[in-house]
Scaffold this motif. Structure first.
Motif, PDB file in Angstrom:
ATOM      1  N   ASN A 168       0.839  -1.200   0.000  1.00 11.50           N
ATOM      2  CA  ASN A 168       0.000   0.000   0.000  1.00 11.50           C
ATOM      3  C   ASN A 168       0.872   1.248   0.000  1.00 11.50           C
ATOM      4  O   ASN A 168       1.917   1.274   0.673  1.00 11.50           O
ATOM      5  CB  ASN A 168      -0.905   0.043   1.243  1.00 11.50           C
ATOM      6  N   LEU A 169       0.430   2.261  -0.751  1.00 15.78           N
ATOM      7  CA  LEU A 169       1.066   3.576  -0.716  1.00 15.78           C
ATOM      8  C   LEU A 169       0.109   4.510   0.002  1.00 15.78           C
ATOM      9  O   LEU A 169      -1.016   4.735  -0.451  1.00 15.78           O
ATOM     10  CB  LEU A 169       1.341   4.089  -2.133  1.00 15.78           C
ATOM     11  N   ILE A 170       0.550   5.059   1.123  1.00 14.65           N
ATOM     12  CA  ILE A 170      -0.286   5.945   1.936  1.00 14.65           C
ATOM     13  C   ILE A 170       0.167   7.389   1.698  1.00 14.65           C
ATOM     14  O   ILE A 170       1.293   7.750   2.032  1.00 14.65           O
ATOM     15  CB  ILE A 170      -0.171   5.619   3.449  1.00 14.65           C
ATOM     16  N   SER A 171      -0.698   8.209   1.124  1.00  9.01           N
ATOM     17  CA  SER A 171      -0.390   9.624   0.859  1.00  9.01           C
ATOM     18  C   SER A 171      -1.064  10.479   1.919  1.00  9.01           C
ATOM     19  O   SER A 171      -2.289  10.435   2.078  1.00  9.01           O
ATOM     20  CB  SER A 171      -0.869  10.030  -0.539  1.00  9.01           C
ATOM     21  N   LEU A 172      -0.266  11.283   2.616  1.00 11.49           N
ATOM     22  CA  LEU A 172      -0.764  12.099   3.722  1.00 11.49           C
ATOM     23  C   LEU A 172      -0.520  13.566   3.430  1.00 11.49           C
ATOM     24  O   LEU A 172       0.449  13.930   2.765  1.00 11.49           O
ATOM     25  CB  LEU A 172      -0.073  11.696   5.024  1.00 11.49           C
ATOM     26  N   GLY A 173      -1.385  14.412   3.954  1.00 12.32           N
ATOM     27  CA  GLY A 173      -1.359  15.828   3.621  1.00 12.32           C
ATOM     28  C   GLY A 173      -0.223  16.620   4.242  1.00 12.32           C
ATOM     29  O   GLY A 173       0.177  17.646   3.704  1.00 12.32           O
ATOM     30  N   HIS A 174       0.312  16.159   5.374  1.00 13.41           N
ATOM     31  CA  HIS A 174       1.329  16.936   6.089  1.00 13.41           C
ATOM     32  C   HIS A 174       2.572  16.097   6.346  1.00 13.41           C
ATOM     33  O   HIS A 174       2.493  14.894   6.642  1.00 13.41           O
ATOM     34  CB  HIS A 174       0.772  17.462   7.415  1.00 13.41           C
ATOM     35  N   ARG A 175       3.703  16.753   6.251  1.00 15.10           N
ATOM     36  CA  ARG A 175       5.010  16.106   6.389  1.00 15.10           C
ATOM     37  C   ARG A 175       5.135  15.312   7.679  1.00 15.10           C
ATOM     38  O   ARG A 175       5.598  14.159   7.667  1.00 15.10           O
ATOM     39  CB  ARG A 175       6.097  17.179   6.316  1.00 15.10           C
ATOM     40  N   GLU A 176       4.738  15.907   8.815  1.00 15.36           N
ATOM     41  CA  GLU A 176       4.959  15.270  10.106  1.00 15.36           C
ATOM     42  C   GLU A 176       4.216  13.943  10.229  1.00 15.36           C
ATOM     43  O   GLU A 176       4.669  13.030  10.930  1.00 15.36           O
ATOM     44  CB  GLU A 176       4.523  16.202  11.247  1.00 15.36           C
ATOM     45  N   LEU A 177       3.083  13.823   9.543  1.00 12.64           N
ATOM     46  CA  LEU A 177       2.263  12.620   9.690  1.00 12.64           C
ATOM     47  C   LEU A 177       2.950  11.368   9.170  1.00 12.64           C
ATOM     48  O   LEU A 177       2.760  10.280   9.708  1.00 12.64           O
ATOM     49  CB  LEU A 177       0.923  12.806   8.963  1.00 12.64           C
ATOM     50  N   ILE A 178       3.771  11.504   8.130  1.00  9.52           N
ATOM     51  CA  ILE A 178       4.401  10.296   7.595  1.00  9.52           C
ATOM     52  C   ILE A 178       5.362   9.695   8.615  1.00  9.52           C
ATOM     53  O   ILE A 178       5.466   8.469   8.731  1.00  9.52           O
ATOM     54  CB  ILE A 178       5.102  10.565   6.244  1.00  9.52           C
ATOM     55  N   TYR A 179       6.027  10.551   9.388  1.00  6.43           N
ATOM     56  CA  TYR A 179       6.962  10.059  10.402  1.00  6.43           C
ATOM     57  C   TYR A 179       6.211   9.491  11.610  1.00  6.43           C
ATOM     58  O   TYR A 179       6.673   8.537  12.244  1.00  6.43           O
ATOM     59  CB  TYR A 179       7.911  11.171  10.826  1.00  6.43           C
ATOM     60  N   THR A 180       5.065  10.067  11.922  1.00  9.15           N
ATOM     61  CA  THR A 180       4.224   9.522  12.991  1.00  9.15           C
ATOM     62  C   THR A 180       3.763   8.122  12.623  1.00  9.15           C
ATOM     63  O   THR A 180       3.794   7.198  13.451  1.00  9.15           O
ATOM     64  CB  THR A 180       3.011  10.427  13.239  1.00  9.15           C
ATOM     65  N   PHE A 181       3.328   7.956  11.367  1.00  9.53           N
ATOM     66  CA  PHE A 181       2.879   6.639  10.896  1.00  9.53           C
ATOM     67  C   PHE A 181       4.015   5.618  10.973  1.00  9.53           C
ATOM     68  O   PHE A 181       3.800   4.464  11.347  1.00  9.53           O
ATOM     69  CB  PHE A 181       2.361   6.742   9.462  1.00  9.53           C
ATOM     70  N   LEU A 182       5.231   6.038  10.615  1.00  7.19           N
ATOM     71  CA  LEU A 182       6.371   5.122  10.664  1.00  7.19           C
ATOM     72  C   LEU A 182       6.720   4.771  12.105  1.00  7.19           C
ATOM     73  O   LEU A 182       6.916   3.593  12.437  1.00  7.19           O
ATOM     74  CB  LEU A 182       7.574   5.753   9.966  1.00  7.19           C
ATOM     75  N   GLY A 183       6.787   5.782  12.962  1.00  2.54           N
ATOM     76  CA  GLY A 183       7.152   5.547  14.353  1.00  2.54           C
ATOM     77  C   GLY A 183       6.183   4.628  15.075  1.00  2.54           C
ATOM     78  O   GLY A 183       6.576   3.832  15.934  1.00  2.54           O
ATOM     79  N   LYS A 184       4.893   4.704  14.727  1.00  2.00           N
ATOM     80  CA  LYS A 184       3.862   3.881  15.372  1.00  2.00           C
ATOM     81  C   LYS A 184       3.695   2.524  14.687  1.00  2.00           C
ATOM     82  O   LYS A 184       2.901   1.696  15.134  1.00  2.00           O
ATOM     83  CB  LYS A 184       2.535   4.631  15.400  1.00  2.00           C
ATOM     84  N   GLY A 185       4.417   2.312  13.594  1.00  2.00           N
ATOM     85  CA  GLY A 185       4.333   1.027  12.920  1.00  2.00           C
ATOM     86  C   GLY A 185       3.151   0.873  11.984  1.00  2.00           C
ATOM     87  O   GLY A 185       2.855  -0.242  11.532  1.00  2.00           O
ATOM     88  N   TYR A 186       2.471   1.988  11.666  1.00  2.00           N
ATOM     89  CA  TYR A 186       1.353   1.911  10.721  1.00  2.00           C
ATOM     90  C   TYR A 186       1.848   1.631   9.306  1.00  2.00           C
ATOM     91  O   TYR A 186       1.107   1.102   8.476  1.00  2.00           O
ATOM     92  CB  TYR A 186       0.550   3.213  10.719  1.00  2.00           C
ATOM     93  N   VAL A 187       3.072   2.024   9.007  1.00  2.00           N
ATOM     94  CA  VAL A 187       3.699   1.736   7.715  1.00  2.00           C
ATOM     95  C   VAL A 187       5.094   1.178   7.970  1.00  2.00           C
ATOM     96  O   VAL A 187       5.648   1.312   9.069  1.00  2.00           O
ATOM     97  CB  VAL A 187       3.796   3.004   6.820  1.00  2.00           C
ATOM     98  N   ASP A 188       5.651   0.554   6.938  1.00  2.00           N
ATOM     99  CA  ASP A 188       6.982  -0.046   7.060  1.00  2.00           C
ATOM    100  C   ASP A 188       8.095   0.926   6.700  1.00  2.00           C
ATOM    101  O   ASP A 188       9.260   0.708   7.078  1.00  2.00           O
ATOM    102  CB  ASP A 188       7.083  -1.263   6.134  1.00  2.00           C
ATOM    103  N   ALA A 189       7.767   1.974   5.938  1.00  2.00           N
ATOM    104  CA  ALA A 189       8.795   2.893   5.461  1.00  2.00           C
ATOM    105  C   ALA A 189       8.158   4.211   5.059  1.00  2.00           C
ATOM    106  O   ALA A 189       6.935   4.302   4.877  1.00  2.00           O
ATOM    107  CB  ALA A 189       9.536   2.286   4.266  1.00  2.00           C
TER     108      ALA A 189
END
Length: 271
Positions: A168-189
């Motif tokens: 899956n490719l997850i596109s998010l509106g704000h820069r900080e959210l992609i790192y939050t998703f990674l840190g919480k394990g919602y995405v792999d990279a």
């Protein structure tokens, strides 16, 4: 009486001096505010553009733009925009240009460009415990990007044979959210500009691992509307090059990034 006259004379000279100095400063300030204003659109993207503790825009692009437009006879108004709306905003004239670590690659026909003035690596980052070490390891994995950025286009278009099919490719509106998703394990990279990832780790004491193999090395430029024929873009191109040659750009970039020389290696990019 003679003593009083001397004192009065000294006071009069002091008042005149203050008055003349005040007029000079007022005239200087007036000249500055009378300069035409360039409205620059960007979003929050440290270390290129962000608000400092006083809520004032700062960063690499803010300092470069302020200096460049000053040399050109303009003052700059940096405004925060919804990054997804950038093309529409510049074409409608709501902003004069886009300058926010903006990759030129694949967009050369969409805008009138000044640059590149910086070379940047688009990279993938993972958690330190991840078993992902190279791009091919992303096969079937979930990856987050900021929407409308270059990494999103890379993974959507699949024009590079090095890029595997994601889960899956997850596109998010704000820069900080992609790192939050990674840190919480919602995405792999996640995928983004290397400088942005490094800055996030500094700001939030995060520990990510950046893959050695980059997605691409791209040039960063200033984008104007395609039909903007005022000549400002061409003047900006020349001024940014002058700043690179006279050491101004190196000094500014060095305030924010280690090894600033490597970011100025733009001649080999072929734009």
């Amino acid at each position: 009486m003679k003593g009083k006259r001397v004192i009065a004379g000294i006071l009069l000279v002091g008042i005149l001096a203050l008055t003349l100095t005040g007029c000079k400063n007022t005239d200087s300030s007036k000249k500055e505010t009378e300069k035409p204003v360039i409205t620059l659109g960007s979003d929050n993207y440290p270390p290129y553009n962000y608000l400092n503790e006083d809520g004032v825009p700062t960063g690499i692009d803010v300092e470069l733009a302020t200096e460049a437009f000053k040399r050109m006879g303009y003052q700059v108004n940096v405004v925060q925009i919804d990054w997804e709306d950038k093309k529409e905003l510049v074409e409608k004239g709501d902003i004069d240009c886009i300058m926010g670590c903006f990759s030129m690659e694949g967009r050369l026909d969409d805008y009138r460009w000044a640059g590149p003035y910086i070379a940047s690596r688009q990279v993938v980052a993972v958690n330190e415990s991840s078993d992902i070490y190279k791009l091919s390891d992303l096969e079937g994995k979930n990856l987050a990007v900021q929407s409308t950025t270059k990494p999103e286009g890379i993974f959507l278009n699949h024009t590079d044979e090095r890029i595997p099919k994601l889960g899956n490719l997850i596109s998010l509106g704000h820069r900080e959210l992609i790192y939050t998703f990674l840190g919480k394990g919602y995405v792999d990279a996640v995928a983004a500009h290397e400088e942005s990832i490094v800055q996030y780790m500094k700001d939030y004491d995060a520990s990510f691992r950046i893959l050695d193999e980059p997605l691409m090395i791209t040039g960063i430029g200033v984008a104007f509307a395609k039909n903007d024929d005022r000549g400002i873009c061409e003047q900006m191109e020349q001024t940014l090059e002058e700043m690179r040659q006279d050491g101004t750009t190196l000094k500014i970039v060095g305030k924010y990034l280690d090894d600033p020389e490597k970011y100025l290696e733009v001649d080999a990019l072929g734009y």
